[in-house]
Design a protein around this motif. Structure first.
Motif, PDB file in Angstrom:
ATOM      1  N   ALA A 123       8.071   5.814  16.188  1.00 55.50           N
ATOM      2  CA  ALA A 123       7.073   6.391  17.083  1.00 55.50           C
ATOM      3  C   ALA A 123       5.883   5.470  17.296  1.00 55.50           C
ATOM      4  CB  ALA A 123       6.590   7.720  16.519  1.00 55.50           C
ATOM      5  N   GLY A 124       5.865   4.340  16.578  1.00 50.52           N
ATOM      6  CA  GLY A 124       4.785   3.381  16.770  1.00 50.52           C
ATOM      7  C   GLY A 124       3.656   3.493  15.770  1.00 50.52           C
ATOM      8  N   GLY A 125       3.694   4.493  14.887  1.00 50.03           N
ATOM      9  CA  GLY A 125       2.641   4.630  13.887  1.00 50.03           C
ATOM     10  C   GLY A 125       2.875   3.700  12.713  1.00 50.03           C
ATOM     11  N   PRO A 126       1.840   3.396  11.937  1.00 49.94           N
ATOM     12  CA  PRO A 126       1.995   2.496  10.807  1.00 49.94           C
ATOM     13  C   PRO A 126       2.755   3.140   9.660  1.00 49.94           C
ATOM     14  CG  PRO A 126      -0.217   3.388  10.834  1.00 49.94           C
ATOM     15  CD  PRO A 126       0.455   3.861  12.087  1.00 49.94           C
ATOM     16  N   ALA A 127       3.650   2.394   9.059  1.00 46.36           N
ATOM     17  CA  ALA A 127       4.400   2.858   7.892  1.00 46.36           C
ATOM     18  C   ALA A 127       4.493   1.727   6.889  1.00 46.36           C
ATOM     19  CB  ALA A 127       5.806   3.303   8.303  1.00 46.36           C
ATOM     20  N   PRO A 128       4.241   2.001   5.620  1.00 50.65           N
ATOM     21  CA  PRO A 128       4.256   0.930   4.632  1.00 50.65           C
ATOM     22  C   PRO A 128       5.671   0.504   4.262  1.00 50.65           C
ATOM     23  CG  PRO A 128       3.802   3.021   3.570  1.00 50.65           C
ATOM     24  CD  PRO A 128       3.831   3.281   5.048  1.00 50.65           C
ATOM     25  N   PHE A 129       5.827  -0.768   3.928  1.00 47.29           N
ATOM     26  CA  PHE A 129       7.097  -1.266   3.418  1.00 47.29           C
ATOM     27  C   PHE A 129       7.258  -0.917   1.936  1.00 47.29           C
ATOM     28  CE2 PHE A 129       6.683  -4.051   7.051  1.00 47.29           C
ATOM     29  CZ  PHE A 129       7.977  -4.353   7.415  1.00 47.29           C
ATOM     30  N   PHE A 130       6.170  -0.979   1.183  1.00 43.63           N
ATOM     31  CA  PHE A 130       6.290  -1.033  -0.263  1.00 43.63           C
ATOM     32  C   PHE A 130       6.093   0.300  -0.964  1.00 43.63           C
ATOM     33  CE2 PHE A 130       6.636  -5.322   0.457  1.00 43.63           C
ATOM     34  CZ  PHE A 130       6.713  -6.068  -0.708  1.00 43.63           C
ATOM     35  N   SER A 131       5.022   1.022  -0.659  1.00 39.12           N
ATOM     36  CA  SER A 131       4.710   2.293  -1.309  1.00 39.12           C
ATOM     37  C   SER A 131       4.703   2.143  -2.827  1.00 39.12           C
ATOM     38  CB  SER A 131       5.718   3.374  -0.895  1.00 39.12           C
ATOM     39  OG  SER A 131       5.676   3.581   0.493  1.00 39.12           O
ATOM     40  N   VAL A 132       3.750   1.374  -3.340  1.00 38.98           N
ATOM     41  CA  VAL A 132       3.655   1.157  -4.776  1.00 38.98           C
ATOM     42  C   VAL A 132       2.359   1.753  -5.314  1.00 38.98           C
ATOM     43  CG1 VAL A 132       5.128  -0.868  -4.956  1.00 38.98           C
ATOM     44  CG2 VAL A 132       2.740  -1.149  -4.312  1.00 38.98           C
ATOM     45  N   ASP A 133       2.067   2.978  -4.872  1.00 39.06           N
ATOM     46  CA  ASP A 133       0.902   3.719  -5.350  1.00 39.06           C
ATOM     47  C   ASP A 133      -0.416   3.101  -4.930  1.00 39.06           C
ATOM     48  OD1 ASP A 133       2.591   5.558  -6.609  1.00 39.06           O
ATOM     49  OD2 ASP A 133       2.742   4.295  -8.390  1.00 39.06           O
ATOM     50  N   TRP A 134      -0.425   2.319  -3.855  1.00 40.69           N
ATOM     51  CA  TRP A 134      -1.686   1.887  -3.282  1.00 40.69           C
ATOM     52  C   TRP A 134      -2.282   3.059  -2.509  1.00 40.69           C
ATOM     53  CZ3 TRP A 134       0.320  -3.167  -0.630  1.00 40.69           C
ATOM     54  CH2 TRP A 134       0.537  -4.133  -1.620  1.00 40.69           C
ATOM     55  N   LYS A 135      -3.577   2.998  -2.293  1.00 37.80           N
ATOM     56  CA  LYS A 135      -4.158   3.957  -1.365  1.00 37.80           C
ATOM     57  C   LYS A 135      -3.586   3.666   0.013  1.00 37.80           C
ATOM     58  CE  LYS A 135      -8.352   4.609  -4.048  1.00 37.80           C
ATOM     59  NZ  LYS A 135      -9.825   4.487  -4.100  1.00 37.80           N
ATOM     60  N   PRO A 136      -3.157   4.676   0.739  1.00 40.23           N
ATOM     61  CA  PRO A 136      -2.353   4.466   1.959  1.00 40.23           C
ATOM     62  C   PRO A 136      -2.961   3.515   2.976  1.00 40.23           C
ATOM     63  CG  PRO A 136      -2.401   6.777   1.356  1.00 40.23           C
ATOM     64  CD  PRO A 136      -3.368   6.093   0.450  1.00 40.23           C
TER      65      PRO A 136
END
Length: 410
Positions: free
Chosen positions: A278-291
């Protein structure tokens, strides 16, 4: 002692720049190899305060305009005039934005412990450091006036923070890769913080690139949070202090050509944003960083070739070749060149002439001068270790302490 480094935000672009005062007796950029300790300070700062300290020691990384529209070096009187107008709300610079500055300062990658890099600043440190180093917040104008009185011939380099961060991130990554290559490991990229994304996983996120990559969060992406408006028609001479085409556009590919091939100065690398369908940002990693950290990153991808080691070697060699030949828009050299040995040397050997402080910093990584690349025993950051004497194992006292505490807990 009069302070010499300040930070302010460009009103037009939203990005931050450092104001770096250069004394009239110290106007020539470094040409000799950089001391490894200073190089590590420039490669491993994690807060604004640490950055200001490192730049105060080294001077500007790139003190000449990369683009014809830029104007990086100004007289002290010109800068005072600009700042006086800014305080009155009439010109280019204004107070720092702590949320944006926090995102800009974040270092690429992950630690070897599987979490976010230990070199990320805290939000509290950003707020505190702005009060100490903000050009407007800390009454830098009074300091600049004292500089003019004490040294009327001094100049000020207005250096985009984005370029400084890129030099740190790229140099830190290259050092880490070189250390893992030297160790003989086959999984060089994964040991250096990359994760593998094949065609299936990539299509779920971006849906555009068809190749497989080893991917690493690398740099703040202004297109995600709409920080940077690319309309120079609207903003006029926005290039004067914060170019809309930063140094990264001279270094890495930014996408694909029509045939799917990468373009850019580093052949097997590409910068890519994480995007959902949909064009929105999505993280590759998701390692408990603040989004907001990971969503607003550009990701460095190294093409998945025959082996991780070969891919890492090709990337490092390509970065070295690109940086050595880096020039301004007018062809003024910013990288380095080989100079012949003197016929009077007992053991004649070629040497390197560095044309900017940034080049001297990268030269300390590539050519090392009595050091070898290694990784911190705790966090996996790259370090330069002297070949003589007892070799250190940690990048910082904090990593040594954490490693000791971890062993004691077992």
């Amino acid at each position: 002692m009069i302070r010499s480094v300040f930070i302010a935000r460009n009103r037009n672009t939203g990005f931050h720049s450092l104001f770096e005062v250069i004394g009239s007796d110290n106007a020539v950029p470094a040409t000799a190899p950089m001391d490894f300790e200073l190089a590590e300070h420039l490669l491993r700062w994690g807060t604004l305060d640490e950055l200001v300290t490192a730049i105060s020691e080294s001077g500007p990384l790139i003190d000449r305009s990369i683009y014809k529209e830029e104007n990086r070096r100004l007289s002290i009187s010109e800068v005072i005039e600009v700042v006086e107008e800014d305080i009155n709300g009439a010109c280019d610079f204004t107070r720092c934005n702590k949320d944006l500055l926090y995102l800009q300062l974040c270092l690429e990658g992950m630690s070897a412990m599987g979490g976010a890099s230990s070199l990320y600043p805290s939000r509290a440190s950003v707020s505190r450091d702005i009060e100490r180093h903000g050009l407007i917040e800390s009454d830098g104008l009074a300091e600049l006036r004292r500089w003019r009185e004490a040294d009327p011939g001094c100049t000020v380099v207005v250096e985009p923070l984005e370029d400084i961060v890129l030099c740190r991130n790229l140099g830190s990554l290259v050092l880490r890769l070189m250390a893992n290559i030297r160790s003989g490991s086959g999984d060089v990229l994964e040991r250096s913080g990359f994760r593998h994304f094949d065609k299936i996983h990539r299509s779920r996120i971006a849906g555009e690139l068809e190749d497989s990559y080893y991917v690493l969060p690398f740099l703040h992406n202004p297109s995600i949070d709409m920080t940077l408006n690319y309309s120079t028609r609207r903003f006029g001479n926005v290039f004067a202090y914060m170019v809309v085409d930063p140094l990264e556009t001279r270094i890495l590919g930014l996408g694909t050509e029509g045939d799917g091939g990468l373009f850019g100065a580093v052949g097997n690398a590409v910068l890519m944003p994480a995007k959902m369908g949909a064009g929105g940002p999505a993280p590759f990693f998701s390692v408990d960083w603040k989004p907001e950290i990971e969503r607003t990153q550009l990701y460095l991808g190294i093409a998945d070739g025959a082996s991780q080691r070969d891919g890492a070697v090709a990337f490092v060699e390509s970065v070295a070749a690109m940086l050595s030949g880096l020039t301004t828009a007018d062809g003024d050299p910013l990288g380095w060149s080989v100079v012949g040995p003197s016929i009077f040397d007992d053991e004649p050997t070629p040497g390197y002439l560095f044309h900017s402080t940034a080049a001297a910093m990268f030269g300390a990584v590539f050519y090392r001068y009595g050091c070898i690349p290694a990784t911190c025993k705790y966090c996996g950051n790259g370090i330069l270790v002297k070949t003589g004497g007892k070799r250190r194992e940690f990048c910082s006292p904090s990593c040594r302490t954490r490693h000791s505490n971890q062993k004691a807990a077992l």
